[in-house]
Design an enzyme around this catalytic site. Structure first.
Site, PDB file in Angstrom:
ATOM      1  N   SER A  18       0.835  -1.203   0.000  1.00 46.84           N
ATOM      2  CA  SER A  18       0.000   0.000   0.000  1.00 46.84           C
ATOM      3  C   SER A  18       0.868   1.251   0.000  1.00 46.84           C
ATOM      4  O   SER A  18       1.997   1.230   0.484  1.00 46.84           O
ATOM      5  CB  SER A  18      -0.896   0.032   1.243  1.00 46.84           C
ATOM      6  OG  SER A  18      -0.135   0.352   2.401  1.00 46.84           O
ATOM      7  N   ASP A  19       0.335   2.336  -0.577  1.00 51.66           N
ATOM      8  CA  ASP A  19       0.943   3.627  -0.268  1.00 51.66           C
ATOM      9  C   ASP A  19       0.743   3.847   1.220  1.00 51.66           C
ATOM     10  O   ASP A  19      -0.136   3.251   1.843  1.00 51.66           O
ATOM     11  CB  ASP A  19       0.309   4.743  -1.098  1.00 51.66           C
ATOM     12  CG  ASP A  19       1.238   5.943  -1.253  1.00 51.66           C
ATOM     13  OD1 ASP A  19       2.178   6.072  -0.449  1.00 51.66           O
ATOM     14  OD2 ASP A  19       1.020   6.755  -2.167  1.00 51.66           O
ATOM     15  N   TRP A  20       1.537   4.718   1.797  1.00 54.55           N
ATOM     16  CA  TRP A  20       1.581   4.865   3.246  1.00 54.55           C
ATOM     17  C   TRP A  20       0.250   5.419   3.777  1.00 54.55           C
ATOM     18  O   TRP A  20      -0.071   6.585   3.592  1.00 54.55           O
ATOM     19  CB  TRP A  20       2.750   5.757   3.636  1.00 54.55           C
ATOM     20  CG  TRP A  20       4.015   5.020   3.934  1.00 54.55           C
ATOM     21  CD1 TRP A  20       4.813   5.203   5.030  1.00 54.55           C
ATOM     22  CD2 TRP A  20       4.658   3.972   3.179  1.00 54.55           C
ATOM     23  NE1 TRP A  20       5.892   4.337   4.996  1.00 54.55           N
ATOM     24  CE2 TRP A  20       5.816   3.574   3.883  1.00 54.55           C
ATOM     25  CE3 TRP A  20       4.344   3.321   1.988  1.00 54.55           C
ATOM     26  CZ2 TRP A  20       6.669   2.571   3.429  1.00 54.55           C
ATOM     27  CZ3 TRP A  20       5.189   2.321   1.530  1.00 54.55           C
ATOM     28  CH2 TRP A  20       6.328   1.944   2.242  1.00 54.55           C
ATOM     29  N   GLY A  21      -0.537   4.528   4.415  1.00 52.97           N
ATOM     30  CA  GLY A  21      -1.833   4.919   4.960  1.00 52.97           C
ATOM     31  C   GLY A  21      -2.974   4.796   3.979  1.00 52.97           C
ATOM     32  O   GLY A  21      -4.038   5.380   4.203  1.00 52.97           O
TER      33      GLY A  21
END
Length: 805
Positions: free
Chosen positions: A228-231
């Protein structure tokens, strides 16, 4: 390795399997010490290593590294070999710093010149983007270090990037927004692919099974890790089912438990978890096999490569009267604060801490003719407003010189991750300076330092324009090599420079929002629109001048007729007709002469960078396969070729075609072409006009159903996916925001202003669920749930939930 992986999976407990699916902190995966599995560090790129000195959150400084030119500059090189060598250097720096995965490259399409992160992306064209991304990936991974191809997919704006829903029709998604990723995945096999924040046609990218499993894995054969992208994860179990393996960062222990609970309840088949874990273990084993303790890279060699890359990516846009290269003995007025304080990279997560930084002024003072060079500041980089005293000083310097070289462009406030530009103009201080200096001395050379296209109201007054882009730590040295002809400019634009923002086809729908954005222009991105609609750009896609000249001849196309499974062979000759060695970027476009379905006027299908000595001639050969003539058919869900004549166009840019020939391609005949004929419901797509005013009913027809934007969350409907900005509608949300903003500023008090602005902008648009990751776990899941209840008017329940943490 497969047998070893399966053995490890079988020895893991359910809790351990779930734990591997999220990070230990902001930058590391979790370790399983009893089985000898270490944590792996993933850290930012893509044009340099940004390894932070602490792992709790985004705040804090980073270790020194080589800052190469950003992707916008590297792409203008059109040089696969150069991108591979830069990738190799990045891989070596990762080995020294014990980094297992470099988070890059970014292969998102430049839909609009206003996207604040365009400096991190390659091109408006998916073929060029995919080829260059693939070359960089091959370079990094040749050193045993993983990459993360990002941001998958349809991530083309920074405004509301974490929650925006991108409505894009199926053909545009396949032909424009996925094609570059497809090429890079198949060409280079990145060890990880990073999903985007945004929704795509109603579903978060992190939970989009069509993207992550059906297309990426089943169609393209990808066997690496999806991170995932961060968050970016909204629902952890749904994301795992969709094909997302690793959630980053991983400070939500509840998410690991949610996976465990889902397996125990039967909601999630454990085999799905096992497959994700197997891919993660493979990544860990690859890291262990290539770990190089004590490795040291050659810093000076990397700096020389950074200088070379800056030279190769510089684009000579204009050169009236052959004012460049500069002649010996000329008196030079070097103007612009960028000469002493260069704009060499963009702001945000990719910002590198360079171990060396060459600026144009200091490098000028090392030249043999340094006494012929005078400096004037010209403008103040801290303000947009013209400074009359600085402009007067610059004009006086120009009057006393033979040539005025002005460094101008976009300051840090104009483009960054986290927010989009609101116009294409340069700061008024820069535009006014150029105009007035040109009146003082007509021999003006403008050197642009920017990450994306700008309007040039002064273009008629400048004798030469050199687009340096964001050229990395070696840009100051590269500049003088280019100005004095020690290096011959050989870059070409990987994006169109429109004359004005209104000419861009996406302008009416960019960035749109706050919850949805319509891609009404469909496949007509960049030159595909300008060429089809007959809109004259300021500088076309593929444009770039040289200090020498090139002649094209003898186009041969074989065979003259081929079926849709055949290979087309193309050859032609190119000769350096000037007196200086140079490199020419030859481009091959394909045009469907007469099609039933709407198509662009032409599309890039091959390119090469050819180095030639004066008078030297070389033969250039290409092979085009079926895909070069195909479009994506939404009826058969496959790539199809319509029988008929196609033109092969060989040129120096999309608007400078030097050779052409025709060939007949036979289609499969599996689909009746009549189903492709949409002239009646979609007239604007067959004949796009300047302004690209696509009526909503036509886009709805193309999309397949009426596009309905998600509603803004209001009191009573707030969820963890609601943004900080949305809950500020109510008193509790406003109070919470003030507390949070003050805390964010305190936490990032040592952070530079550029990054702090990006952090604060992102904070405002962040969904509440991200608070846990963004605060390093200081705000837990129960507090977020309590805040949602509180903002929805359920005060007692909300307070009780918050206190229960």
């Amino acid at each position: 390795m497969e047998e070893q992986i399966r053995e490890i999976v079988n020895r893991l407990t359910l809790q351990e399997k779930a734990s591997l699916c999220s990070g230990e902190d902001y930058w590391h995966t979790k370790a399983i010490e009893r089985l000898g599995l270490p944590s792996v560090m993933l850290t930012d790129g893509p044009h340099g290593l940004r390894k932070q000195k602490q792992s709790k959150d985004f705040s804090g400084g980073s270790y020194e590294a080589t800052c190469f030119p950003t992707a916008s500059c590297l792409a203008a090189s059109w040089d696969r070999d150069l991108l591979r060598r830069v990738g190799e250097a990045l891989g070596e720096e990762c080995l020294q710093e014990d980094v297992g995965v470099l988070l890059g490259p970014g292969a998102n399409i430049k839909r609009s010149p206003l996207c604040g992160r365009n400096f991190e992306y390659f091109s408006e064209d998916p073929f060029l983007s995919g080829e260059l991304a693939g070359a960089l990936i091959q370079g990094v991974q040749s050193k045993g270090v993983g990459t993360s191809l990002k941001h998958f997919a349809v991530n083309n704006q920074e405004s509301n990037r974490m929650t925006i829903d991108a409505f894009v029709d199926e053909r545009a998604m396949r032909e424009i927004y996925l094609a570059g990723f497809e090429r890079a995945v198949k060409k280079a096999g990145p060890r990880t692919v990073m999903c985007a924040y945004n929704k795509v046609n109603g579903t978060y990218a992190s939970q989009n099974r069509l993207l992550l499993t059906q297309i990426l894995r089943e169609e393209w054969g990808y066997d690496g890790v999806v991170v995932s992208d961060w968050g970016a994860v909204s629902d952890r179990v749904a994301a795992l089912k969709a094909g997302l393996d690793l959630e980053m960062p991983g400070v939500f222990p509840e998410n690991d438990q949610a996976i465990v609970d889902a397996v125990r309840s039967g909601e999630l088949d454990e085999s799905v978890l096992d497959e994700a874990v197997a891919r993660l273990i493979k990544l860990i084993l690859q890291y262990m096999a290539n770990k190089a303790d004590g490795y040291r890279f050659d810093r000076e060699a990397h700096h020389r490569l950074a200088v070379e890359a800056a030279c190769e990516g510089a684009v000579l846009l204009k050169n009236e009267d052959g004012i460049l290269p500069l002649k010996k003995g000329m008196r030079i007025a070097l103007i612009g604060e960028f000469a002493k304080h260069p704009r060499y990279q963009g702001a945000g997560s990719s910002m590198v801490n360079p171990w060396r930084l060459d600026n144009a002024y200091d490098q000028a003072m090392t030249l043999p003719n340094a006494s012929d060079i005078t400096y004037a500041r010209g403008y103040d980089i801290r303000t947009d407003a013209p400074d009359r005293q600085l402009i007067e000083e610059a004009c006086n310097a120009a009057k006393a010189a033979d040539v005025a070289v002005i460094l101008a462009g976009l300051t840090d406030d104009y483009e960054s991750e986290g927010f989009d530009r609101i116009h294409m103009r340069m700061p008024p201080a820069h535009n006014v300076l150029i105009a007035e200096v040109a009146r003082a001395n007509p021999n003006v050379v403008v050197v642009l330092c920017n990450g994306a296209p700008v309007e040039m109201p002064w273009i008629g007054s400048a004798k030469a324009v050199l687009e340096l882009y964001l050229s990395g730590q070696g840009g100051g040295t590269a500049l003088w090599k280019l100005l004095y002809g020690k290096a011959n400019p050989c870059g070409k634009l990987a994006e169109t420079f429109p004359e004005k923002l209104e000419d861009c086809p996406a302008t009416a729908w960019f960035p749109m929002g706050p919850k949805g954005v319509e891609y009404r222009e469909s496949i007509y991105v960049g030159y595909r629109f300008y060429d089809k609609a007959g809109v004259k750009p300021l500088f076309p896609f593929g444009h770039g001048l040289s200090y020498t000249s090139f002649a094209y001849s003898d186009l041969v196309i074989e065979p003259e007729k081929t079926d849709e499974n055949g290979i087309l062979n193309i050859s032609f000759r190119i000769r350096n007709t000037g007196s200086m060695a140079g490199k020419e970027i030859v481009q091959v476009y394909v045009r469907d002469v007469e099609s039933t379905i709407f198509r662009p006027d032409k599309e890039l299908k091959e390119f090469a960078k050819i180095s030639l000595e004066p008078g030297e001639e070389k033969e250039v050969r290409f092979r085009l396969d079926r895909r070069a003539f195909a479009f994506y058919d939404t009826h058969s869900k496959s790539w199809q070729v319509e029988s008929g004549e196609f033109e092969i166009l060989v040129g120096a840019s999309s608007r400078d075609i030097r050779l052409s020939g025709r060939v007949r391609i036979e289609g499969t005949g599996e689909v009746d072409p009549a189903v492709w004929d949409k002239r009646e419901p979609l007239p604007s797509y067959y004949h796009p006009k300047p302004g690209c005013n696509i009526p909503k009913q036509e886009f709805d027809a193309l999309y397949g159903k009426p596009v309905v934007h998600p509603p803004i969350h209001r009191k009573g409907t707030f969820t963890p996916d609601s943004t900080i900005n949305e809950i500020r509608q109510v008193l509790a949300g406003r109070i919470f925001y003030r507390i949070l903003a003050a805390a964010a500023r305190r936490m990032n008090r040592d952070t530079d202003e550029k990054t702090l602005r990006m952090i604060m902008q992102s904070l405002d648009e962040a969904p509440l669920r991200q608070l846990n990751q963004n605060t390093g776990g200081r705000i837990g899941k129960k507090m977020i749930e309590g805040l949602v209840l509180l903002c929805n008017g359920k005060r007692l329940k909300g307070l009780a939930k918050m206190l229960s943490r």
